[in-house]
Design a protein around this motif. Sequence first.
Motif, short mmCIF file in Angstrom:
data_model
loop_
_atom_site.label_atom_id
_atom_site.label_comp_id
_atom_site.label_asym_id
_atom_site.label_seq_id
_atom_site.Cartn_x
_atom_site.Cartn_y
_atom_site.Cartn_z
N TRP A 117 -6.82 5.03 -4.79
CA TRP A 117 -6.95 3.61 -5.11
C TRP A 117 -7.28 3.34 -6.58
O TRP A 117 -7.14 2.21 -7.05
N ILE A 154 -1.82 6.45 0.76
CA ILE A 154 -3.05 5.72 1.10
C ILE A 154 -3.05 5.38 2.58
O ILE A 154 -4.07 5.53 3.26
N GLU A 155 -1.92 4.93 3.09
CA GLU A 155 -1.83 4.60 4.51
C GLU A 155 -2.15 5.81 5.37
O GLU A 155 -2.89 5.70 6.35
N GLU A 205 -4.80 1.31 -8.69
CA GLU A 205 -4.39 0.02 -8.13
C GLU A 205 -5.52 -0.98 -7.98
O GLU A 205 -5.33 -2.17 -8.21
N GLN A 226 -5.84 6.57 5.13
CA GLN A 226 -6.61 5.53 5.81
C GLN A 226 -6.63 5.76 7.32
O GLN A 226 -7.63 5.47 7.98
N MET A 261 0.84 -1.18 0.00
CA MET A 261 0.00 0.00 0.00
C MET A 261 0.89 1.25 0.00
O MET A 261 1.87 1.31 0.72
N LYS A 262 0.52 2.21 -0.80
CA LYS A 262 1.29 3.44 -0.90
C LYS A 262 1.23 4.21 0.42
O LYS A 262 0.20 4.19 1.10
#
Length: 108
Positions: free
Chosen positions: A29, A5-6, A32, A9, A1-2
């Motif tokens: 997202w 994104i982390e 991906e 999130q 996960m990039k």
Amino acid sequence: MKPMIENLQKLVGGPRDGALLRMSLGNAWLEEDAARAAHHYRDALGFDATLSAAWKGLGKALEKAGDDAGALAAWREGIAVAAKRGDRQAEKEMTVFARRVEKRLGAL
């Protein structure tokens, strides 16, 4: 996960959670995992169903995931929302996307 994104999130469920955060997750997202992107766009619409960009993104994600009928439905709803809000650019873009899918589906 990039990492982006982390980081996004980590904000879900917190005080900064909302339509724009979920839109950002959908955008992150989209390349991906189109299904996951669609989930986040739907969440964004749950916060604000008048967000034209979320309808546009949802349609793109569903089309990329192979759900042309779902993409078409999202864009049609998005076109109506954009027209009501006066968001002419989003309305035009989604109209073009919808026509392309309609031709592919033979819906014309």
